[in-house]
Scaffold this active site. Sequence first.
Site, short mmCIF file in Angstrom:
data_model
loop_
_atom_site.label_atom_id
_atom_site.label_comp_id
_atom_site.label_asym_id
_atom_site.label_seq_id
_atom_site.Cartn_x
_atom_site.Cartn_y
_atom_site.Cartn_z
CB SER A 132 -0.57 -0.06 1.31
OG SER A 132 -1.06 1.08 1.22
CE1 TYR A 157 -4.42 -2.47 5.19
CE2 TYR A 157 -3.91 -0.47 4.50
CZ TYR A 157 -4.45 -1.32 3.71
OH TYR A 157 -3.72 -1.60 2.66
#
Length: 324
Positions: A132, A157
Amino acid sequence: MRILVTGGAGFIGSHLVERLISSGHDVVIIDNFNDFYDPQLKRRNFSEIVGTAEEGEQNLILCEGDIRDADFVKAVVLQESVDAVIHLAAAAGVRPSIENPLFYEEVNIRGTMNILEAARTAGVRFLLFASSSSVYGNSFKTPFSESDPVDHPISPYAATKKAGELICHTYHHLYKMNIACLRFFTVYGPRQRPDLAINKFTRLIDQGKAVPFYGDGTTSRDYTFINDIIAGVEKALSWVCSVEPRYDIFNLGGSRPVELSRLVEILESELGKKAILDRLPMQPGDVHITFADLAKSGSILGYQPVTSIEEGLRAFIRWYKENN
């Protein structure tokens, strides 16, 4: 090839599975259809995949289960005799990870290790890992390059995605697996998760409800249309299956950041409705900008996004109107 796609019924996964099948590959899906958002949306995604393949036949098999279950994952990889793994399954979202960090650790770190261990045990040499753009943290150096330091994530995350990259490197180093980590930049398009900004904003504007508008509108995101992402994943798969044992990281983005205020303007124009903005302060874990440097992925993979934000949003809204 026979390819295992984890998270294959999700937004990105379902598009990828369709493309792989249309390219002549056999696909095995692992998905647990969890309730992070309405599981029926993923069931619908899967039913659309079945429309392009005969589920249960040789070219598409669904294995419903959780990547946190090591025995389940290992059994699938061994029994289905896969040639490559594309690991998309994850607990997603920056803000939810702040509320439930231990769950994110279980899914994104332990789950990734389960996938890697199963691949190692089965002798699978080729793997793609979905990382990501959040790993870049709140960097003000733009555009973001794969060589930039990413040691200061600002959400659980992001930290789990960085950890996943490191674990992948370890398995490459120890077991000579060919692995590419793909840093996705704000993917959008048909089937996008309902909690993501473009889907949520479209729905709220269309319904005449207030849109949560964080900050002053100058934060910007490198929005990347789903078709461009899938093309990039295909190119990365081709690369990882053709080189000597190698580990590398690639940005897959649009490389054209769009400010939040501009995003709302385009949605208003396409919907023909005015947004009601609920102005709120910036949220913990949010970054000011994402911006992909595509020099490396362009030169090595031949990746080149082609969809403008206007074209992409038009396609998304067309899908939204047809499916709402």
